[in-house]
Scaffold this motif. Structure first.
Motif, PDB file in Angstrom:
ATOM      1  N   GLN A   1       0.773  -1.383   0.313  1.00 35.86           N
ATOM      2  CA  GLN A   1       0.067   0.175   0.329  1.00 35.86           C
ATOM      3  C   GLN A   1       1.369   1.096  -0.087  1.00 35.86           C
ATOM      4  N   HIS A   2       1.933   1.157   0.826  1.00 32.81           N
ATOM      5  CA  HIS A   2       2.505   2.306   0.912  1.00 32.81           C
ATOM      6  C   HIS A   2       3.955   2.379  -0.488  1.00 32.81           C
ATOM      7  N   ARG A   3       3.727   1.483  -0.901  1.00 30.01           N
ATOM      8  CA  ARG A   3       5.141   1.672  -2.705  1.00 30.01           C
ATOM      9  C   ARG A   3       3.973   2.627  -3.697  1.00 30.01           C
ATOM     10  N   ALA A   4       2.258   2.374  -3.341  1.00 31.26           N
ATOM     11  CA  ALA A   4       1.383   2.820  -4.278  1.00 31.26           C
ATOM     12  C   ALA A   4       1.283   3.838  -4.076  1.00 31.26           C
ATOM     13  N   VAL A   5       1.115   4.674  -3.239  1.00 33.61           N
ATOM     14  CA  VAL A   5       1.240   5.718  -2.540  1.00 33.61           C
ATOM     15  C   VAL A   5       2.507   6.580  -3.485  1.00 33.61           C
ATOM     16  N   MET A   6       4.122   6.020  -2.745  1.00 33.92           N
ATOM     17  CA  MET A   6       5.181   6.362  -3.427  1.00 33.92           C
ATOM     18  C   MET A   6       4.834   6.397  -4.447  1.00 33.92           C
ATOM     19  N   ALA A   7       4.533   4.885  -5.561  1.00 35.04           N
ATOM     20  CA  ALA A   7       5.154   5.486  -6.855  1.00 35.04           C
ATOM     21  C   ALA A   7       4.201   6.236  -7.344  1.00 35.04           C
ATOM     22  N   ALA A   8       2.736   7.136  -6.873  1.00 34.08           N
ATOM     23  CA  ALA A   8       2.172   8.100  -7.671  1.00 34.08           C
ATOM     24  C   ALA A   8       2.946   9.623  -7.104  1.00 34.08           C
ATOM     25  N   MET A   9       3.741   9.395  -5.905  1.00 34.31           N
ATOM     26  CA  MET A   9       4.164  10.753  -5.922  1.00 34.31           C
ATOM     27  C   MET A   9       4.981  11.225  -6.427  1.00 34.31           C
ATOM     28  N   ARG A  10       6.202   9.655  -7.044  1.00 36.06           N
ATOM     29  CA  ARG A  10       6.961  10.290  -7.756  1.00 36.06           C
ATOM     30  C   ARG A  10       6.520  10.342  -8.787  1.00 36.06           C
ATOM     31  N   ALA A  11       6.101   9.782  -9.606  1.00 34.52           N
ATOM     32  CA  ALA A  11       5.294  10.331 -10.978  1.00 34.52           C
ATOM     33  C   ALA A  11       4.349  11.581 -11.068  1.00 34.52           C
ATOM     34  N   ALA A  12       4.391  12.151  -9.149  1.00 35.18           N
ATOM     35  CA  ALA A  12       3.408  13.969 -10.225  1.00 35.18           C
ATOM     36  C   ALA A  12       5.243  14.315  -9.625  1.00 35.18           C
ATOM     37  N   ALA A  13       6.576  13.619  -9.590  1.00 32.39           N
ATOM     38  CA  ALA A  13       7.217  14.352  -9.146  1.00 32.39           C
ATOM     39  C   ALA A  13       8.044  14.893 -10.266  1.00 32.39           C
ATOM     40  N   THR A  14       8.265  14.238 -11.316  1.00 26.56           N
ATOM     41  CA  THR A  14       8.119  13.914 -12.750  1.00 26.56           C
ATOM     42  C   THR A  14       7.551  15.031 -13.850  1.00 26.56           C
ATOM     43  N   GLY A  15       7.385  15.984 -14.046  1.00 22.77           N
ATOM     44  CA  GLY A  15       6.676  16.596 -14.376  1.00 22.77           C
ATOM     45  C   GLY A  15       7.454  17.824 -15.149  1.00 22.77           C
ATOM     46  N   ASP A  16       8.386  17.368 -16.438  1.00 19.54           N
ATOM     47  CA  ASP A  16       9.399  18.187 -16.635  1.00 19.54           C
ATOM     48  C   ASP A  16       8.812  19.977 -16.848  1.00 19.54           C
ATOM     49  N   ASP A  17       8.186  19.779 -17.409  1.00 19.77           N
ATOM     50  CA  ASP A  17       7.584  20.781 -17.964  1.00 19.77           C
ATOM     51  C   ASP A  17       6.628  21.713 -16.694  1.00 19.77           C
ATOM     52  N   LEU A  18       7.055  21.210 -15.575  1.00 19.55           N
ATOM     53  CA  LEU A  18       6.647  22.365 -14.376  1.00 19.55           C
ATOM     54  C   LEU A  18       7.262  22.355 -13.321  1.00 19.55           C
ATOM     55  N   PRO A  19       7.415  24.268 -12.972  1.00 17.92           N
ATOM     56  CA  PRO A  19       8.155  25.005 -12.075  1.00 17.92           C
ATOM     57  C   PRO A  19       8.509  23.775 -11.289  1.00 17.92           C
ATOM     58  N   PHE A  20       9.050  23.838 -10.160  1.00 14.12           N
ATOM     59  CA  PHE A  20       9.601  23.060  -8.778  1.00 14.12           C
ATOM     60  C   PHE A  20       8.731  23.073  -7.858  1.00 14.12           C
ATOM     61  N   CYS A  21       8.764  24.267  -7.872  1.00 16.26           N
ATOM     62  CA  CYS A  21       7.003  24.358  -6.516  1.00 16.26           C
ATOM     63  C   CYS A  21       6.267  24.079  -7.400  1.00 16.26           C
ATOM     64  N   ASP A  22       5.926  24.243  -8.403  1.00 20.30           N
ATOM     65  CA  ASP A  22       4.145  23.316  -8.632  1.00 20.30           C
ATOM     66  C   ASP A  22       4.267  21.547  -8.641  1.00 20.30           C
ATOM     67  N   ARG A  23       5.520  20.943  -9.057  1.00 23.75           N
ATOM     68  CA  ARG A  23       5.867  19.875  -8.638  1.00 23.75           C
ATOM     69  C   ARG A  23       5.871  18.935  -6.787  1.00 23.75           C
ATOM     70  N   LEU A  24       6.132  20.309  -6.359  1.00 24.97           N
ATOM     71  CA  LEU A  24       7.136  19.731  -5.143  1.00 24.97           C
ATOM     72  C   LEU A  24       4.394  19.762  -4.623  1.00 24.97           C
ATOM     73  N   ARG A  25       4.030  20.760  -5.186  1.00 22.21           N
ATOM     74  CA  ARG A  25       2.558  20.951  -4.884  1.00 22.21           C
ATOM     75  C   ARG A  25       1.907  19.593  -5.157  1.00 22.21           C
ATOM     76  N   ALA A  26       2.285  19.015  -6.061  1.00 23.32           N
ATOM     77  CA  ALA A  26       1.639  18.231  -6.515  1.00 23.32           C
ATOM     78  C   ALA A  26       2.106  16.520  -5.978  1.00 23.32           C
TER      79      ALA A  26
END
Length: 203
Positions: A66-91
């Motif tokens: 269950q924790h791994r699934a949450v972490m996978a979603a967080m890692r996916a949100a962190a990889t938005g290369d077209d977004l500013p880093f502040c927006d990636r943290l928010r995501a």
């Protein structure tokens, strides 16, 4: 099931995990026994012990999953290369809260897989916290190198962010109405993340 069949152990293990997860969502780890699990999985008690050393071992694997699934979603949100880093943290923080809230809606004791007094769940959660901190540290460090974030010590910044967002993780996350939680999360984003944004012009 015949134990000699190559797929039987794997199939039996999966049945045990699925049966345990159903029971845990209804009754929680404390009120679920190995005998309950065997009955739910329609196998002998001894067959459970062929796959897992104890009930705690089953609970830890389910909690880790269950924790791994949450972490996978967080890692996916962190990889938005077209977004500013502040927006990636928010995501990252948005998807973390959303993932835990969705879990909360899936059974009376579903949250026990990510937060309870069970040693197995605590062990899985400790690993999650380490991975979460590393993800944030990396994101902050890359944002600082890009000139977008103001953080001399990314490790300290990551730990401070986790403290600031502590109420949006279990168990505190489960104590309010979803609409109020989401409104509060937006307010915290405004207060916390904007303080990280670099005031220096990009070079």
């Amino acid at each position: 099931m015949e134990h000699g069949h190559p797929g039987s152990a794997s199939e039996r293990r999966q049945r045990i995990l699925e049966a345990t997860e159903r029971l845990l969502r209804r009754y929680g780890p404390a009120k679920t026994t190995v005998a309950d699990i065997a009955r739910e999985a329609e196998i002998a008690v001894g067959a459970v012990y062929l796959e897992f050393a104890s009930k705690e071992a089953i609970v830890e694997e389910l909690s880790h999953s269950q924790h791994r699934a949450v972490m996978a979603a967080m890692r996916a949100a962190a990889t938005g290369d077209d977004l500013p880093f502040c927006d990636r943290l928010r995501a990252v923080f948005d998807v973390r809260a959303r993932s835990f809230l969705e879990l909360a809606g899936s059974g009376a004791h579903a949250c026990d897989l990510v937060h309870c007094q069970s040693r197995a769940v605590k062990a899985a959660h400790a690993r999650f916290l380490d991975e979460e901190r590393a993800l944030l540290r990396d994101l902050v460090a890359r944002g600082a190198r890009a000139g977008e974030l103001d953080a001399e010590d990314p490790e300290l910044a990551a730990r401070a962010l986790l403290r600031a967002y502590a109420s949006f993780s279990p168990p505190w996350l489960f104590e309010g109405a979803r609409e109020e939680i989401e409104a509060m999360l937006c307010a915290v984003h405004q207060i916390v993340l904007h303080g990280l944004v670099s005031r220096q012009p990009k070079r």
